[in-house]
Design an enzyme around this catalytic site. Structure first.
Site, PDB file in Angstrom:
ATOM      1  N   ASP A  78     -60.735 147.799  43.553  1.00  0.00           N
ATOM      2  CA  ASP A  78     -59.300 147.628  43.579  1.00  0.00           C
ATOM      3  C   ASP A  78     -58.587 148.166  42.525  1.00  0.00           C
ATOM      4  O   ASP A  78     -58.903 147.985  41.328  1.00  0.00           O
ATOM      5  CB  ASP A  78     -59.246 146.025  43.522  1.00  0.00           C
ATOM      6  CG  ASP A  78     -59.720 145.369  44.551  1.00  0.00           C
ATOM      7  OD1 ASP A  78     -59.879 145.896  45.486  1.00  0.00           O
ATOM      8  OD2 ASP A  78     -59.896 144.086  44.418  1.00  0.00           O
ATOM      9  N   GLY A  99     -63.323 144.049  47.222  1.00  0.00           N
ATOM     10  CA  GLY A  99     -63.641 144.005  48.706  1.00  0.00           C
ATOM     11  C   GLY A  99     -63.910 142.660  49.040  1.00  0.00           C
ATOM     12  O   GLY A  99     -64.424 141.883  48.111  1.00  0.00           O
ATOM     13  N   GLY A 140     -65.652 140.844  51.148  1.00  0.00           N
ATOM     14  CA  GLY A 140     -67.142 140.692  51.270  1.00  0.00           C
ATOM     15  C   GLY A 140     -67.792 140.467  49.952  1.00  0.00           C
ATOM     16  O   GLY A 140     -68.632 139.576  49.551  1.00  0.00           O
ATOM     17  N   ASN A 159     -66.229 140.154  46.898  1.00  0.00           N
ATOM     18  CA  ASN A 159     -65.723 139.099  46.283  1.00  0.00           C
ATOM     19  C   ASN A 159     -66.320 137.603  46.568  1.00  0.00           C
ATOM     20  O   ASN A 159     -66.743 136.773  45.859  1.00  0.00           O
ATOM     21  CB  ASN A 159     -64.076 138.885  46.660  1.00  0.00           C
ATOM     22  CG  ASN A 159     -63.593 140.093  46.111  1.00  0.00           C
ATOM     23  OD1 ASN A 159     -64.034 141.119  45.310  1.00  0.00           O
ATOM     24  ND2 ASN A 159     -62.198 140.228  46.502  1.00  0.00           N
ATOM     25  N   ASN A 187     -55.913 131.699  56.843  1.00  0.00           N
ATOM     26  CA  ASN A 187     -54.706 131.103  55.853  1.00  0.00           C
ATOM     27  C   ASN A 187     -53.503 130.769  57.051  1.00  0.00           C
ATOM     28  O   ASN A 187     -53.778 131.042  58.315  1.00  0.00           O
ATOM     29  CB  ASN A 187     -54.379 132.010  54.877  1.00  0.00           C
ATOM     30  CG  ASN A 187     -53.878 133.496  55.122  1.00  0.00           C
ATOM     31  OD1 ASN A 187     -53.354 133.725  56.357  1.00  0.00           O
ATOM     32  ND2 ASN A 187     -54.066 134.340  54.452  1.00  0.00           N
ATOM     33  N   GLY A 231     -52.717 127.812  50.388  1.00  0.00           N
ATOM     34  CA  GLY A 231     -52.324 128.187  48.728  1.00  0.00           C
ATOM     35  C   GLY A 231     -52.265 127.032  48.169  1.00  0.00           C
ATOM     36  O   GLY A 231     -53.194 125.821  48.165  1.00  0.00           O
ATOM     37  N   ALA A 277     -57.672 137.251  44.941  1.00  0.00           N
ATOM     38  CA  ALA A 277     -59.093 136.865  45.257  1.00  0.00           C
ATOM     39  C   ALA A 277     -59.172 135.597  45.703  1.00  0.00           C
ATOM     40  O   ALA A 277     -60.267 134.966  45.887  1.00  0.00           O
ATOM     41  CB  ALA A 277     -60.235 137.346  44.741  1.00  0.00           C
ATOM     42  N   ALA A 278     -58.063 134.814  45.602  1.00  0.00           N
ATOM     43  CA  ALA A 278     -58.051 133.216  45.723  1.00  0.00           C
ATOM     44  C   ALA A 278     -58.911 132.862  47.072  1.00  0.00           C
ATOM     45  O   ALA A 278     -59.699 131.857  47.139  1.00  0.00           O
ATOM     46  CB  ALA A 278     -56.831 132.676  45.752  1.00  0.00           C
ATOM     47  N   GLY A 279     -58.488 133.353  48.071  1.00  0.00           N
ATOM     48  CA  GLY A 279     -59.193 132.957  49.506  1.00  0.00           C
ATOM     49  C   GLY A 279     -60.651 133.270  49.513  1.00  0.00           C
ATOM     50  O   GLY A 279     -61.460 132.668  49.925  1.00  0.00           O
ATOM     51  N   ASP A 280     -60.972 134.533  48.852  1.00  0.00           N
ATOM     52  CA  ASP A 280     -62.456 134.894  48.981  1.00  0.00           C
ATOM     53  C   ASP A 280     -63.232 134.168  47.850  1.00  0.00           C
ATOM     54  O   ASP A 280     -64.421 133.554  48.258  1.00  0.00           O
ATOM     55  CB  ASP A 280     -62.489 136.336  48.253  1.00  0.00           C
ATOM     56  CG  ASP A 280     -61.799 137.304  49.099  1.00  0.00           C
ATOM     57  OD1 ASP A 280     -61.620 137.132  50.340  1.00  0.00           O
ATOM     58  OD2 ASP A 280     -61.324 138.326  48.794  1.00  0.00           O
TER      59      ASP A 280
END
Length: 301
Positions: free
Chosen positions: A13, A39, A41, A43, A184, A222, A249-252
């Protein structure tokens, strides 16, 4: 420890901070520049490993500097890299990320070797990955590879979590029999056609997934928390309140930590609450993999 297989992408990144996003055709002066391992995956694999999971990561890397550095990072995290494929004379994946003053982000990804993660490579790793408690994948790899994994898990009665990001429409054969999907709000609209605006629309979207054969649904929202639904119950788990610096990267992190909790046999509410704490910690820092908290940090939060 709980064995988890993450099948997915690895990127580097490149991040620029700016007060606002540019309009189309506009050039603006940004602020600080950072380069992080990322990435979706990768993360998720790192987040799972730091949360106590025994992680096997299946991905494709180029034989360039980005790929070499990524592989060293996964080894350092204690991730099993025996299923990582190195592709000669190919570029590893990169992501260009802009983060505004509110911590929101815009991301453009150049897939590189992520696009080369084929069903054939996954099939070659079946002997290694077959003993996993749970599988986790995303959509930064070829959709036919995701479909192969879904078919394998369904045939073997294995649990598969699909985090449908970046958002794209999934065939009903992929969804039918799926253990868990974790979109999300934006991804939920793309997959179901239902815009999430209130509790009723959340339930309608959840029902749309269940009608396609998905066993369990978690919609991440969120700062508003996460919504769970299956055939017998639905509820919302609130998210801890924090000052967001970078939501990249919160979701990861949420998905990686959630997978560990489920592999350990924890219940839905407990797993979602623990994953929400991890995601909340992650958004207080800049970066992607580097923001994933350790098990000790989550427990102390």
């Amino acid at each position: 420890m709980s064995k988890i297989v993450v099948v997915g992408s690895s990127n580097t990144d490149m991040v620029v901070k700016t007060e606002r996003f540019p309009e189309p055709g506009e050039t603006i002066l940004g602020g600080d520049f950072f380069m992080f391992p990322g990435g979706k995956g990768a993360n998720q694999a790192v987040a799972a490993a730091r949360a106590g999971g025994e992680v096997i990561f299946v991905c494709c890397l180029g034989d360039d500097l980005f790929g070499q550095n990524a592989l060293k990072g996964y080894v350092k995290e204690g991730i099993d890299t025996g299923s990582v494929k190195i592709v000669e004379n190919e570029a590893s994946g990169v992501a260009l990320i802009t983060v505004n003053g509110e911590g929101e982000n815009e991301i453009v990804v150049a897939s590189g070797t992520n696009a080369l993660l084929s069903p054939k490579h996954l099939e070659a790793q079946i002997g290694t990955i077959s003993s996993a408690q749970i599988f986790l994948t995303q959509l930064e790899i070829p959709i036919e590879t995701v479909a192969f994994l879904a078919g394998y898990c369904k045939a073997k009665n294995q649990k598969l979590i699909i985090n449908p990001a970046p958002a794209q429409v999934l065939d009903d054969t992929v969804l039918n029999g799926l253990f868990l999907i974790t979109p999300n709000e934006t991804e939920t609209k793309i997959l179901t056609g239902i815009e999430v605006t209130d509790d009723a629309s959340l339930e309608n979207a959840g029902s749309a997934f269940l009608e396609k054969g998905v066993q369990n649904v978690i919609v991440t929202m969120g700062s508003k928390g996460s919504f769970f639904m299956n055939a017998t119950e639905n509820f919302i788990v609130p998210a801890p309140k924090v000052k967001a610096v970078d939501t990249t990267a919160a979701g990861d992190v949420f998905n990686g930590v959630l997978t560990v909790c489920l592999a350990q046999g924890k219940g839905w509410k407990e797993s979602m609450a623990f994953a929400s704490k991890a995601a909340a910690l992650a958004v207080t820092k800049m970066g992607a993999q580097d923001t994933a908290p350790t098990l000790e940090e989550i427990n102390q939060f």
